[in-house]
Write a protein that holds these residues in place. Structure first.
Motif, short mmCIF file in Angstrom:
data_model
loop_
_atom_site.label_atom_id
_atom_site.label_comp_id
_atom_site.label_asym_id
_atom_site.label_seq_id
_atom_site.Cartn_x
_atom_site.Cartn_y
_atom_site.Cartn_z
N ASP A 1 0.87 -1.19 0.11
CA ASP A 1 0.00 -0.07 -0.02
C ASP A 1 0.77 1.19 0.02
O ASP A 1 0.40 2.40 0.20
N ARG A 2 2.09 0.94 -0.28
CA ARG A 2 2.87 2.03 -0.37
C ARG A 2 2.67 3.04 -1.32
O ARG A 2 3.25 4.25 -1.75
N VAL A 3 2.21 2.74 -2.50
CA VAL A 3 2.13 3.25 -3.79
C VAL A 3 0.58 2.81 -4.30
O VAL A 3 0.07 1.80 -4.37
N GLU A 4 -0.15 3.73 -5.00
CA GLU A 4 -1.31 3.57 -5.60
C GLU A 4 -1.11 3.29 -7.08
O GLU A 4 -0.23 3.79 -7.69
N VAL A 5 -1.61 2.10 -7.59
CA VAL A 5 -1.44 1.52 -8.73
C VAL A 5 -2.78 1.34 -9.63
O VAL A 5 -3.74 1.13 -9.09
N ARG A 6 -2.58 1.94 -10.93
CA ARG A 6 -3.63 1.84 -11.94
C ARG A 6 -3.13 1.28 -13.16
O ARG A 6 -1.56 1.08 -13.49
N SER A 7 -3.87 0.67 -14.13
CA SER A 7 -3.44 0.28 -15.44
C SER A 7 -4.46 0.48 -16.22
O SER A 7 -5.86 0.57 -15.95
N LEU B 1 11.81 0.83 -10.02
CA LEU B 1 10.92 1.82 -10.12
C LEU B 1 10.52 2.02 -8.54
O LEU B 1 10.56 3.56 -7.98
N ILE B 2 10.16 1.33 -7.83
CA ILE B 2 9.92 1.18 -6.35
C ILE B 2 10.98 2.16 -5.55
O ILE B 2 10.92 3.16 -4.87
N ASP B 3 12.30 1.61 -6.12
CA ASP B 3 13.54 2.34 -5.56
C ASP B 3 13.55 3.81 -5.67
O ASP B 3 14.04 4.80 -4.73
N GLU B 4 12.92 4.46 -6.81
CA GLU B 4 12.96 5.60 -7.17
C GLU B 4 11.73 6.57 -6.59
O GLU B 4 12.01 7.48 -6.50
N ILE B 5 10.77 5.76 -6.43
CA ILE B 5 9.44 6.56 -6.04
C ILE B 5 9.07 6.52 -4.80
O ILE B 5 8.21 7.27 -4.24
N ALA B 6 9.19 5.21 -3.91
CA ALA B 6 8.59 4.93 -2.80
C ALA B 6 9.44 4.93 -1.54
O ALA B 6 10.57 5.03 -1.59
#
Length: 133
Positions: A32-38, A128-133
């Motif tokens: 839940d650290r990132v909101e995800v859509r596709s 990506l997670i390392d860069e944004i979260a």
């Protein structure tokens, strides 16, 4: 007060393969650290069965997912928009981060061809997670 969660939108043409795998991996790895859509610019009727099977092999169940149409609102609500072969169909808004991941389209391919695509997406999502979260 906590920082707002970053939000990521993955976009491909059919939202039946690459973007579904990327969204599932981001949810799986980041929780839940990132909101995800596709979404897709021309969504298919269903997620590619070989993609569902390849993801199941690594313990990620996407069998209940359905392709969704790309909307301006989905882009507006996202901090990072990652396209995967949808060309210029994605609306562009100032202040968003746009990335284009060039990946082979798994459409019409069997599970043996999908596995390396899946593994490359997993690698990119971890970065990506390392860069944004």
């Amino acid at each position: 007060m906590s920082e707002p969660k970053p939000s990521v939108l993955f976009v491909c043409v059919h939202n039946a393969g690459r973007s579904q795998m990327a969204a599932a991996f981001l949810t799986h790895f980041a929780g839940d650290r990132v909101e995800v859509r596709s979404a897709g610019s021309a969504p298919a009727d269903a997620v590619n069965p070989a993609v569902v099977a390849a993801m199941a092999e690594v313990g990620v169940d996407i069998s209940a997912e359905t392709p969704k149409v790309l909307t301006v609102e989905a882009v507006r609500m996202s901090d990072v928009v990652i396209t995967m072969g949808c060309g210029d169909t994605c609306p562009v808004f100032p202040g968003k981060t746009y990335l284009d991941w060039r990946l082979t389209d798994p459409a019409g391919r069997g599970i043996d061809a999908v596995r390396p695509i899946r593994d490359e997406i997993a690698r990119r999502v971890r970065t990506l997670i390392d860069e944004i979260a």
